[in-house]
Scaffold this motif. Structure first.
Motif, short mmCIF file in Angstrom:
data_model
loop_
_atom_site.label_atom_id
_atom_site.label_comp_id
_atom_site.label_asym_id
_atom_site.label_seq_id
_atom_site.Cartn_x
_atom_site.Cartn_y
_atom_site.Cartn_z
N TYR A 6 0.82 -1.20 0.00
CA TYR A 6 0.00 0.00 0.00
C TYR A 6 0.86 1.26 0.00
O TYR A 6 1.97 1.29 0.54
N ARG A 7 0.30 2.30 -0.58
CA ARG A 7 0.91 3.63 -0.58
C ARG A 7 0.34 4.38 0.62
O ARG A 7 -0.80 4.82 0.61
N TRP A 8 1.15 4.51 1.65
CA TRP A 8 0.69 5.14 2.88
C TRP A 8 0.60 6.65 2.70
O TRP A 8 1.46 7.26 2.04
N PRO A 9 -0.41 7.31 3.26
CA PRO A 9 -0.59 8.74 3.05
C PRO A 9 0.50 9.58 3.69
O PRO A 9 0.92 9.32 4.82
N GLU A 10 0.95 10.59 2.96
CA GLU A 10 2.03 11.45 3.44
C GLU A 10 1.62 12.17 4.73
O GLU A 10 2.46 12.41 5.61
N ALA A 11 0.34 12.51 4.85
CA ALA A 11 -0.12 13.21 6.05
C ALA A 11 0.03 12.36 7.31
O ALA A 11 0.06 12.90 8.42
N ALA A 12 0.12 11.04 7.14
CA ALA A 12 0.23 10.14 8.30
C ALA A 12 1.68 9.76 8.61
O ALA A 12 1.93 8.99 9.54
#
Length: 221
Positions: A6-12
């Motif tokens: 998965y591509r984890w969100p940058e905000a997280a």
């Protein structure tokens, strides 16, 4: 089981290194498991925090946040005992990404256990895993979800070798998978006994028991 990353969100993104000693402090880690940490783990990074503040998804007491840990391996593998020690030390569900080098090309696999939080120590299922992926593997966007528990279930489901039935909770999937693995061991043991049993009457009895166990196995899958 679907092999995906998965591509984890940058905000997280969290990006905090976790010293091994911190894991030892927050759980009962035997000398044998500490030895595995030393031999198997190069570095542990608390990579992402999937929370209401970072994902705009509400959590619950069962899944208040989801953490993503990256473990850089010294060897080809990181044992479940090491993952279990980290899971016991962190009071949130964890998705692990394990990275290793193979012929100078980094590889990654995703590993997780279903983790149930409660009044006592967290309860974890067996660990589920994807296969190894090369470092340039395309990463998929996170599955759509309206709550953190729903996201957690959606992240775990592709790792499991069985498919959730309609209305089935991930805790029920984990229990059913444990039953499947137990029955698989029993079927394998019965098949071995059947091949080596010299007495005809005993073979008939073993064959009957084997068919019963095989039927139970199919019902659980």
């Amino acid at each position: 089981m679907t092999d995906i990353l998965y591509r984890w969100p940058e905000a997280a993104r969290f990006g905090k290194r976790v010293p091994k000693e911190k894991v030892y402090e927050h759980g009962t880690v035997s000398s044998a498991v500490r030895e595995k940490f030393i031999n198997e783990v190069q570095r542990i990074t608390w990579a992402y925090k999937l929370a209401e503040a970072t994902m705009n998804l509400p959590g619950t007491p069962a899944v208040p946040e989801i953490q993503v840990f990256t473990i850089h391996a010294k060897t080809d593998e990181v044992s479940d005992a090491v993952l279990g020690a980290i899971d016991k030390a962190i009071p949130f569900p964890i998705i692990f990404e394990i990275t290793r080098r193979s012929a100078e090309q980094p590889e990654t696999r995703t590993v997780a256990a279903h983790k149930q939080l409660g009044a006592g120590a967290p309860k974890t299922s067996a660990y589920y895993s994807t296969g190894w992926h090369s470092g340039n593997t395309w990463r998929r966007a996170l599955p759509a979800a309206i709550t953190l528990p729903a996201l957690y279930a959606a992240l775990l489901q592709p790792l499991t070798p069985i498919t959730a039935r309609p209305g089935e909770e991930m805790s029920e999937v984990a229990d059913r998978l444990a039953t499947v693995r137990k029955l698989e061991r029993e079927v394998a043991a019965l098949e071995h006994k059947l091949r080596t049993e010299p007495q005809f009457n005993r073979k008939v009895e073993l064959r009957r028991t084997l068919k019963t166990k095989q039927h139970e196995l199919e019902q659980q899958r």
